[in-house]
Design a protein around this motif. Sequence first.
Motif, PDB file in Angstrom:
ATOM      1  N   ARG A   1       3.545  -1.234   8.543  1.00 51.48           N
ATOM      2  CA  ARG A   1       4.751  -0.711   7.913  1.00 51.48           C
ATOM      3  C   ARG A   1       5.953  -1.528   8.353  1.00 51.48           C
ATOM      4  O   ARG A   1       6.226  -1.636   9.565  1.00 51.48           O
ATOM      5  CB  ARG A   1       4.912   0.762   8.273  1.00 51.48           C
TER       6      ARG A   1
ATOM      7  N   THR B   1       0.807  -1.215   0.000  1.00 46.57           N
ATOM      8  CA  THR B   1       0.000   0.000   0.000  1.00 46.57           C
ATOM      9  C   THR B   1       0.845   1.272   0.000  1.00 46.57           C
ATOM     10  O   THR B   1       0.305   2.368  -0.066  1.00 46.57           O
ATOM     11  CB  THR B   1      -0.938   0.018   1.218  1.00 46.57           C
TER      12      THR B   1
ATOM     13  N   ASN C   1      -3.246  -1.787   7.753  1.00 48.05           N
ATOM     14  CA  ASN C   1      -1.907  -1.552   7.206  1.00 48.05           C
ATOM     15  C   ASN C   1      -0.823  -1.696   8.268  1.00 48.05           C
ATOM     16  O   ASN C   1      -0.983  -1.243   9.405  1.00 48.05           O
ATOM     17  CB  ASN C   1      -1.815  -0.152   6.585  1.00 48.05           C
TER      18      ASN C   1
ATOM     19  N   ASP D   1      -0.930  -4.431   3.192  1.00 51.69           N
ATOM     20  CA  ASP D   1      -2.300  -4.706   3.635  1.00 51.69           C
ATOM     21  C   ASP D   1      -2.208  -5.955   4.507  1.00 51.69           C
ATOM     22  O   ASP D   1      -2.395  -7.077   4.043  1.00 51.69           O
ATOM     23  CB  ASP D   1      -3.196  -4.934   2.415  1.00 51.69           C
TER      24      ASP D   1
ATOM     25  N   ASP E   1       4.692  -0.607   3.095  1.00 52.22           N
ATOM     26  CA  ASP E   1       3.438  -0.742   3.836  1.00 52.22           C
ATOM     27  C   ASP E   1       2.633  -1.852   3.187  1.00 52.22           C
ATOM     28  O   ASP E   1       2.478  -1.876   1.964  1.00 52.22           O
ATOM     29  CB  ASP E   1       2.649   0.569   3.804  1.00 52.22           C
TER      30      ASP E   1
ATOM     31  N   SER F   1      -1.111   1.547  -4.053  1.00 53.24           N
ATOM     32  CA  SER F   1      -1.119   3.009  -3.977  1.00 53.24           C
ATOM     33  C   SER F   1      -0.569   3.672  -5.224  1.00 53.24           C
ATOM     34  O   SER F   1      -0.942   4.791  -5.558  1.00 53.24           O
ATOM     35  CB  SER F   1      -0.310   3.468  -2.760  1.00 53.24           C
TER      36      SER F   1
END
Length: 239
Positions: free
Chosen positions: A232, A117, A230, A131, A129, A177
């Motif tokens: 990271r 993401t 999410n 999902d 990042d 993204s």
Amino acid sequence: MTEMLFREDAYLKESDGAVVAHTPEGGIVLDQSVFYPTGGGQPGDSGVLVWGDNAIEIATALKSPEGEVVLVPAEPAALPPVGTLVVQRLDWGRRYGHMRVHTALHLLSVVIPLPVTGGSISAEKGRLDFDMPDAPEDKEALSTALNELIGRDLEVGEQWITDEELAANPGLVKTMSVQPPKGAGLVRLVRIGEGEGQVDLQPCGGTHVARTGEIGRVRLGKIEKKGKQNRRVYLHLVG
């Protein structure tokens, strides 16, 4: 459009070039560029332009809507006039760090096979990042798997497919993204490994090392929760 020399040879550290335009903001446009412009989570390159007894530090490079690479001076200074032949030199240590981290992040998306993401790259670390509703149960196992892939010294290459072929294979796109650039007719894919040894293939316009062994060892840093689903994941170059 600027001829993007970094796409032909990511290891090209220096080249000549001719100034073809200045931007209203004080940027410099050359006919060809070794400077990679900011995009896809990878920062624009820095370095220097030299002509005669003059030099100007370049802080970063950006891509204009028209497809030109715009070099941004580190501070206001007299620009080389349009038509001037210059020598462009990269801050190679910084660029090579970007290449190592970028390729390592592609491998991170292999050991964590979840939709991406977002992401960011620097010369010493990077992050993706995912999902990922739940945190990984064994971060050390992920780190071991990642370093084993790197240690296989896999070849990193590229191939090109049409927009239509990409549309017919949506599984190639891992990033939610940032969508790969379309409309030019062809999309660049970065491939890690060959034949039966291929481990990854995804659209990417960035610069990469030629073999995964160049990355060196990495370690996974903290894993942060970012929103409902999410997480990271940070990655650091060790040496």
